[in-house]
Enzyme design. Structure first.
Site, PDB file in Angstrom:
ATOM      1  N   LYS A  45       1.137  -1.071  -0.059  1.00 35.27           N
ATOM      2  CA  LYS A  45       0.053   0.314   0.215  1.00 35.27           C
ATOM      3  C   LYS A  45       0.940   1.237  -0.574  1.00 35.27           C
ATOM      4  O   LYS A  45       1.130   2.420  -0.059  1.00 35.27           O
ATOM      5  CB  LYS A  45      -1.045   0.373   1.389  1.00 35.27           C
ATOM      6  CG  LYS A  45      -1.654  -1.252   1.331  1.00 35.27           C
ATOM      7  CD  LYS A  45      -2.328  -1.621   3.098  1.00 35.27           C
ATOM      8  CE  LYS A  45      -3.328  -2.361   2.527  1.00 35.27           C
ATOM      9  NZ  LYS A  45      -3.457  -2.986   4.594  1.00 35.27           N
ATOM     10  N   GLY A  46       2.260   0.521   0.376  1.00 35.63           N
ATOM     11  CA  GLY A  46       3.180   2.322   0.872  1.00 35.63           C
ATOM     12  C   GLY A  46       3.357   2.553  -0.873  1.00 35.63           C
ATOM     13  O   GLY A  46       3.169   4.534  -0.530  1.00 35.63           O
ATOM     14  N   ASP A 102       7.615   2.659  -2.473  1.00 39.43           N
ATOM     15  CA  ASP A 102       8.101   3.746  -1.682  1.00 39.43           C
ATOM     16  C   ASP A 102       9.016   4.196  -1.675  1.00 39.43           C
ATOM     17  O   ASP A 102      10.357   5.128  -0.780  1.00 39.43           O
ATOM     18  CB  ASP A 102       6.732   3.421  -0.513  1.00 39.43           C
ATOM     19  CG  ASP A 102       7.199   2.052   0.453  1.00 39.43           C
ATOM     20  OD1 ASP A 102       7.164   1.027  -0.571  1.00 39.43           O
ATOM     21  OD2 ASP A 102       6.038   1.554   0.870  1.00 39.43           O
ATOM     22  N   ASP A 105      15.328  -0.687   0.156  1.00 40.72           N
ATOM     23  CA  ASP A 105      16.022  -0.697   1.589  1.00 40.72           C
ATOM     24  C   ASP A 105      17.531  -1.619   1.398  1.00 40.72           C
ATOM     25  O   ASP A 105      17.597  -1.536   0.564  1.00 40.72           O
ATOM     26  CB  ASP A 105      14.784  -1.570   2.627  1.00 40.72           C
ATOM     27  CG  ASP A 105      15.670  -1.559   4.163  1.00 40.72           C
ATOM     28  OD1 ASP A 105      16.735  -0.595   4.301  1.00 40.72           O
ATOM     29  OD2 ASP A 105      15.149  -2.057   4.605  1.00 40.72           O
ATOM     30  N   PHE A 154      14.154   5.029   9.830  1.00 41.14           N
ATOM     31  CA  PHE A 154      12.861   4.129   9.929  1.00 41.14           C
ATOM     32  C   PHE A 154      11.624   5.516   9.404  1.00 41.14           C
ATOM     33  O   PHE A 154      11.165   6.194  10.840  1.00 41.14           O
ATOM     34  CB  PHE A 154      12.107   3.103  10.885  1.00 41.14           C
ATOM     35  CG  PHE A 154      11.031   2.056  10.572  1.00 41.14           C
ATOM     36  CD1 PHE A 154      11.019   0.969   9.971  1.00 41.14           C
ATOM     37  CD2 PHE A 154       9.688   2.762  10.959  1.00 41.14           C
ATOM     38  CE1 PHE A 154       9.848   0.754   9.382  1.00 41.14           C
ATOM     39  CE2 PHE A 154       8.191   2.022  10.254  1.00 41.14           C
ATOM     40  CZ  PHE A 154       8.727   0.723   9.054  1.00 41.14           C
ATOM     41  N   VAL A 155      11.192   5.624   8.476  1.00 37.30           N
ATOM     42  CA  VAL A 155      10.525   6.302   8.271  1.00 37.30           C
ATOM     43  C   VAL A 155       9.311   5.944   8.270  1.00 37.30           C
ATOM     44  O   VAL A 155       8.580   5.255   7.737  1.00 37.30           O
ATOM     45  CB  VAL A 155      10.730   7.357   7.246  1.00 37.30           C
ATOM     46  CG1 VAL A 155      11.954   7.395   6.870  1.00 37.30           C
ATOM     47  CG2 VAL A 155      11.147   6.361   5.743  1.00 37.30           C
ATOM     48  N   ASP A 161       3.929   2.655   6.594  1.00 35.17           N
ATOM     49  CA  ASP A 161       3.479   2.892   7.417  1.00 35.17           C
ATOM     50  C   ASP A 161       4.261   2.036   9.057  1.00 35.17           C
ATOM     51  O   ASP A 161       5.570   2.022   8.404  1.00 35.17           O
ATOM     52  CB  ASP A 161       2.567   1.291   7.702  1.00 35.17           C
ATOM     53  CG  ASP A 161       2.968   0.620   7.154  1.00 35.17           C
ATOM     54  OD1 ASP A 161       3.772   0.335   6.850  1.00 35.17           O
ATOM     55  OD2 ASP A 161       2.409  -0.636   7.992  1.00 35.17           O
TER      56      ASP A 161
HETATM   57  P1  5GP Z   1      13.223  -3.897   1.065  1.00 34.57           P
HETATM   58  O1  5GP Z   1      12.776  -5.403   0.564  1.00 34.57           O
HETATM   59  O2  5GP Z   1      14.320  -3.223  -0.319  1.00 34.57           O
HETATM   60  O3  5GP Z   1      14.270  -4.717   2.296  1.00 34.57           O
HETATM   61  O4  5GP Z   1      12.159  -3.562   1.343  1.00 34.57           O
HETATM   62  C1  5GP Z   1      11.258  -3.083   0.356  1.00 34.57           C
HETATM   63  C2  5GP Z   1      10.422  -2.733   1.349  1.00 34.57           C
HETATM   64  O5  5GP Z   1      10.607  -2.147   2.814  1.00 34.57           O
HETATM   65  C3  5GP Z   1       9.717  -1.168   1.598  1.00 34.57           C
HETATM   66  O6  5GP Z   1       8.486  -2.225   0.314  1.00 34.57           O
HETATM   67  C4  5GP Z   1       8.854  -0.754   2.877  1.00 34.57           C
HETATM   68  O7  5GP Z   1       7.542  -1.413   2.557  1.00 34.57           O
HETATM   69  C5  5GP Z   1       9.368  -1.844   3.928  1.00 34.57           C
HETATM   70  N1  5GP Z   1      10.651  -0.291   4.280  1.00 34.57           N
HETATM   71  C6  5GP Z   1      12.165  -0.727   4.237  1.00 34.57           C
HETATM   72  N2  5GP Z   1      12.219   1.016   5.222  1.00 34.57           N
HETATM   73  C7  5GP Z   1      11.702   1.486   5.674  1.00 34.57           C
HETATM   74  C8  5GP Z   1      11.368   2.167   6.739  1.00 34.57           C
HETATM   75  O8  5GP Z   1      12.382   2.982   6.536  1.00 34.57           O
HETATM   76  N3  5GP Z   1       9.410   2.533   6.790  1.00 34.57           N
HETATM   77  C9  5GP Z   1       8.667   2.216   6.306  1.00 34.57           C
HETATM   78  N4  5GP Z   1       7.127   2.160   7.140  1.00 34.57           N
HETATM   79  N5  5GP Z   1       8.595   0.886   5.441  1.00 34.57           N
HETATM   80  C10 5GP Z   1      10.231   0.531   4.979  1.00 34.57           C
END
Ligand code: 5GP
Length: 181
Positions: A45-46, A102, A105, A154-155, A161
């Site tokens: 949803k982000g 969104d 990471d 963490f944002v 969310d």
């Molecule tokens: P990745 O697979 O690249 O590690 O993570 C991507 C997903 O992790 C994003 O779509 C999001 O849902 C979540 N995520 C990563 N960092 C943050 C953060 O700082 N805040 C939030 N709310 N979600 C995050």
């Protein structure tokens, strides 16, 4: 019940900054995908707020679709690494896929989504992401379009969310650690 006033310890990006960035990125997308069989895929949803800002400035012929990709469980603030993809019942073969996310990471979500779309026969699969935590990357993957690089904090807000709350804050802010359980 309103959110606590001190829910964020720092506002990183205002609504206006994000809106301007979305305009800039949309200009590039308009140029790069002229005449392409483009499907723009919003990851739920982000990405919904960022996706809406972008789409208002995309003027080329395209389809829009929505998928759900989840890698977090409950109230954690770190990824599980296992991505579940759902709601992807649309035409992928022969299409240029542009994923709208969104935040990137570890890169694991994007990596697995890309593998999935390639396996389904897409022409290309790229990503346009609002936020990039570059230093956290665990797989060598880079989004084609990046809004802002941010530090490893963490944002929340603007779609993002914590435990399903705070998505509707009209800015991106760092969550106050005292609200992390
Ligand atoms: P990745 O697979 O690249 O590690 O993570 C991507 C997903 O992790 C994003 O779509 C999001 O849902 C979540 N995520 C990563 N960092 C943050 C953060 O700082 N805040 C939030 N709310 N979600 C995050």
């Amino acid at each position: 019940m309103n959110y606590p006033e001190d829910i964020v310890s720092e506002i990183l990006l205002s609504e206006e900054e994000i809106r301007k960035k979305a305009e800039e990125l949309a200009l590039k997308i308009n140029e790069d995908y002229q005449n392409a069989p483009l499907t723009i895929v919003c990851t739920l949803k982000g990405a919904i707020f960022f996706f809406a800002d972008l789409m208002k400035n995309i003027h080329i012929d395209c389809r829009i679709e929505f998928i759900k990709a989840s890698s977090y469980i409950g109230n954690t603030t770190s990824t599980t690494g296992n991505v579940t993809i759902s709601n992807s019942n649309f035409e992928i073969r022969g299409r240029d896929i542009l994923l709208i996310e969104d935040i990137i990471d570890t890169g694991l979500t994007y990596y697995q989504l890309k593998q999935y779309f390639k396996a389904q026969g897409c022409l290309s699969c790229e990503m346009c992401v609002l936020l990039d935590k570059k230093e956290r990357r665990e797989v060598p993957i880079q989004a084609k379009y990046v809004g802002f690089e941010i530090e490893n904090k963490f944002v929340i807000g603007y779609g993002l969310d914590y435990n399903e709350a705070y998505r509707n804050l009209p800015y991106v802010g760092v969550i106050n650690p005292k609200y992390i359980k």
